[in-house]
Design an enzyme around this catalytic site. Structure first.
Site, mmCIF file in Angstrom:
data_model
loop_
_atom_site.group_PDB
_atom_site.id
_atom_site.type_symbol
_atom_site.label_atom_id
_atom_site.label_comp_id
_atom_site.label_asym_id
_atom_site.label_seq_id
_atom_site.Cartn_x
_atom_site.Cartn_y
_atom_site.Cartn_z
ATOM 1 N N HIS A 185 0.733 -7.522 6.231
ATOM 2 C CA HIS A 185 1.210 -6.528 7.196
ATOM 3 C C HIS A 185 2.019 -7.147 8.316
ATOM 4 C CE1 HIS A 185 -1.291 -3.894 4.859
ATOM 5 N NE2 HIS A 185 -0.434 -2.982 5.258
ATOM 6 N N GLU B 266 -2.521 3.203 -5.523
ATOM 7 C CA GLU B 266 -2.374 1.788 -5.188
ATOM 8 C C GLU B 266 -3.534 0.943 -5.706
ATOM 9 O OE1 GLU B 266 -2.074 1.282 -0.940
ATOM 10 O OE2 GLU B 266 -3.592 2.776 -0.519
ATOM 11 N N ASP C 216 -0.271 -2.830 -2.580
ATOM 12 C CA ASP C 216 -1.653 -3.002 -3.020
ATOM 13 C C ASP C 216 -1.781 -2.930 -4.530
ATOM 14 O OD1 ASP C 216 -3.312 -3.509 -0.764
ATOM 15 O OD2 ASP C 216 -2.772 -1.533 -0.036
ATOM 16 N N CYS D 151 6.251 3.975 -1.752
ATOM 17 C CA CYS D 151 6.378 3.552 -0.346
ATOM 18 C C CYS D 151 6.010 2.090 -0.122
ATOM 19 C CB CYS D 151 5.560 4.459 0.559
ATOM 20 S SG CYS D 151 3.799 4.429 0.195
HETATM 21 C C1 PEP Z 1 1.170 -0.241 -0.213
HETATM 22 O O1 PEP Z 1 0.065 -0.712 -0.448
HETATM 23 O O2 PEP Z 1 2.157 -0.370 -0.980
HETATM 24 C C2 PEP Z 1 1.412 0.509 1.025
HETATM 25 C C3 PEP Z 1 2.548 1.139 1.224
HETATM 26 O O3 PEP Z 1 0.457 0.507 1.976
HETATM 27 P P1 PEP Z 1 0.125 -0.764 2.884
HETATM 28 O O4 PEP Z 1 1.226 -1.762 2.712
HETATM 29 O O5 PEP Z 1 0.024 -0.296 4.286
HETATM 30 O O6 PEP Z 1 -1.177 -1.246 2.337
HETATM 31 MG MG MG Z 2 -1.639 -0.057 0.651
#
Ligand code: PEP
Ligand code: MG
Length: 586
Positions: free
Chosen positions: A208, A451, A475, A522
């Site tokens: 992140h 995910e 994920d 996403c």
């Molecule tokens: C993902 O896991 O692709 C996602 C968009 O959520 P995050 O990156 O916040 O886990």
């Molecule tokens: Mg995620």
């Protein structure tokens, strides 16, 4: 002497500037520039704090009981001595005078310089004095908190990532943060700070921390292993966010080469910015939805600026981080969601319920759970369902925000059918509570994130239970390949083009078509222009990514013929080496 350090490329562009080494524990120290006429006041502020600490220590010394261990008295002597050390005081003044750093920043900067000297000492006793110096600095910092000079309003540095390099002008010199680690909560601080780029020793491409760097559109390299040991305070460094390279003490030739690269980048951005108002339609007439991922309501401005047609992922957990356990209440959350909805001026906003855990702890305190393998722990929807009062609060806030514009509600990390049922029950309860209280609220479409491989394998059940799906590839890759996305030591195995990952994505897209439910993607894959054609070929029509990536992806969309890509994409995912096929067709 010039040398380079290799890490993982996370955010495009080049930053050239001076290194600022910061221990992650000290990232909450304010970093801003003062005006030249504030220098003496800033030094005085520091002097007052230091004198107070001297008095405090002297008082402690005086009140020491007669039978106190001798070591304690000796320790206080050491602390007093360090506090009055010439190198500390002169050094700090120099950072204030010559660089116009605010006093706290100057103090921590000089601390890092001296700490390095202690680390390099032969004598073990002297080496250990670093901890004493740290305590002394902490004490002075504590005295300064809340005592900021009233005239010293934060001055963001003028970033010079593009165009001319101004090497000599004091606070026009871009600064690059070098740290061992930066947590997502640190990154929130970072967003408000003066740095033009950053480098960390640890972290993976889709950690992140890297994700926030991408959202800020600043060059960054993570997983650079020893960078924070090899780079020295104030070294000139180049951060090549595309190649994942950090060049320390670059020669004039290298500087010129990278200066050129920076200018090319600026021209490319300028060229892409002209696509802002062009509809994202493929050559064969398919309309593609390009949405923005945001962390804070304010990010909607960047989203609109690049022509995003909505927000496909609002990571609401960023509202919850770094608050030392005080979570935002319903009103605060409602105001934040409403600001995002209003910020998008009638375009849809997809708010994801809190996805805390794994590499996104609320606070540093929760880091002590790290050894428990938090990526597999009480994360995202699991945490929300285990804290129903908190979850209901968030659901009510989101439903209330939906009275101000189109809102989609997105649930992260679902794997069990029972979680779908529980979520639906709580959502109905939140709605009933608002109705009983007569509080205005709106209708929301509810979506599930796909995910976890388990969800992708029974995706039909998810497609039946929700209004839409959103594939979280960050994920999905982590859990399918059993690779911690934040661990740089296995980053080379984190492969978005692994056939297993691609087949799960394809299966989810097909389920969407079968059930007539829209599917978005996403994860970071959506923002990688090298993957746009493949995803279009697999049937993806809705991409959500950081605003900074939207125009480059749009350019790929405009060049693509989606219908003709179908067979090729199916062949790619059926192949053992999708990456090679992709490279061959580039
Ligand atoms: C993902 O896991 O692709 C996602 C968009 O959520 P995050 O990156 O916040 O886990
Ligand atoms: Mg995620």
């Amino acid at each position: 002497m010039t040398f380079s350090i290799h890490g993982l490329a996370v955010a495009r562009g080049v930053a050239i500037g001076r290194a600022v080494l910061v221990a992650s524990s000290r990232l909450d120290v304010a970093h801003y520039f003062i005006e030249a006429d504030q220098v003496e006041a800033e030094i005085a502020r520091l002097r007052v704090a230091r004198n107070s600490v001297v008095e405090e220590l002297q008082r402690l010394q005086k009140d020491l009981p007669k039978d106190a261990p001798h070591e304690l008295a000796a320790l206080l002597d050491v602390h007093l001595m360090l506090l009055q050390d010439e190198e500390l005081t002169t050094g700090v003044k120099r950072w204030i005078r010559e660089r116009l750093y605010n006093a706290e920043w100057a103090l921590t900067t000089q601390y890092e310089v001296l700490a390095r000297q202690f680390d390099e000492m032969e004598d073990a006793y002297l080496r250990e004095r670093k901890a004493d110096l740290e305590q002394v600095v902490e004490r002075v910092l504590r005295h300064m908190t809340g005592a900021a000079s009233p005239v010293a309003a934060p001055q963001p540095a003028r970033a010079h990532r593009e165009g001319e390099l101004l090497l000599d002008d004091r606070h026009d010199v871009p600064l690059v943060l070098v740290a061992h680690d930066l947590s997502p909560a640190d990154m929130l601080q970072f967003k408000k700070s003066v740095f033009a780029g950053f480098v960390t020793d640890v972290g993976g491409k889709t950690s992140h921390t890297a994700i926030v760097a991408r959202s800020m559109d600043i060059p960054a390299v993570v997983g650079a292993r020893t960078a924070s040991q090899l780079v020295r305070q104030d070294d000139w460094i180049i951060v090549d966010g595309e190649a994942g390279i950090v060049i320390v003490d670059p020669s004039p030739i290298i500087l010129a080469e990278y200066g050129f690269k920076q200018r090319q980048g600026a021209l490319e951005r300028e060229r892409l910015s002209r696509l802002r108002h062009t509809p994202a339609v493929t050559r064969d007439g398919q309309r593609i939805e390009l949405l923005a991922n945001i962390e804070m309501p304010d990010d909607t401005r960047a989203a609109l600026k690049v022509g995003a047609v909505g927000v496909g992922l609002f990571r609401s957990e960023f509202l919850f981080m770094g608050r030392h356990g005080v979570l935002p209440d319903e009103e605060e959350q409602y105001q934040a969601y409403r600001a995002a909805v209003e910020g998008m001026q009638g375009l849809p906003v997809t708010i994801r319920t809190v996805d805390v855990g794994a590499d996104k702890p609320f606070d540093e305190v929760r880091h002590d759970e790290a050894h428990l393998n938090p990526a597999l722990g009480l994360r995202a929807i699991r945490w929300s369902l285990s804290e129903p009062a908190m979850f209901l609060t968030q659901l009510r806030a989101i439903l209330r925000a939906a009275a101000h514009g189109p809102v989609n509600l997105l649930i992260p990390m679902l794997a069990h059918l029972g979680e779908i049922r529980q979520t639906q029950v709580l959502l109905a309860q939140a709605r009933a509570q608002l109705e009983r209280a007569g509080t205005p609220h709106g209708w929301v479409r509810v979506g599930a994130m796909i995910e976890v491989p388990a969800a992708a394998l029974i995706v039909d059940r998810f497609a039946q239970g929700f209004d839409f799906l959103s594939i979280g590839t960050n994920d999905l890759i982590q859990y399918t390949l059993a690779i911690d996305r934040a661990d740089e030591t296995v980053a080379h195995l984190y492969d978005p083009l692994h056939p297993a990952v691609l087949r799960l994505i394809a299966a989810t897209l097909d389920a969407g078509t079968r059930h007539g439910k829209p599917v978005s993607l996403c994860g970071e894959m959506a923002g990688d222009p090298a993957l746009t054609r493949l995803l279009l070929g697999l049937g993806l029509r809705s991409f959500s990514m950081h605003p900074a990536q939207i125009l480059a992806v749009k350019q790929e969309v405009l060049r693509a013929d989606a219908a003709r890509l179908r067979d090729w994409a199916l062949a790619v995912i059926a192949d053992d080496e999708p990456a090679a096929m992709l490279a061959a067709s580039a």
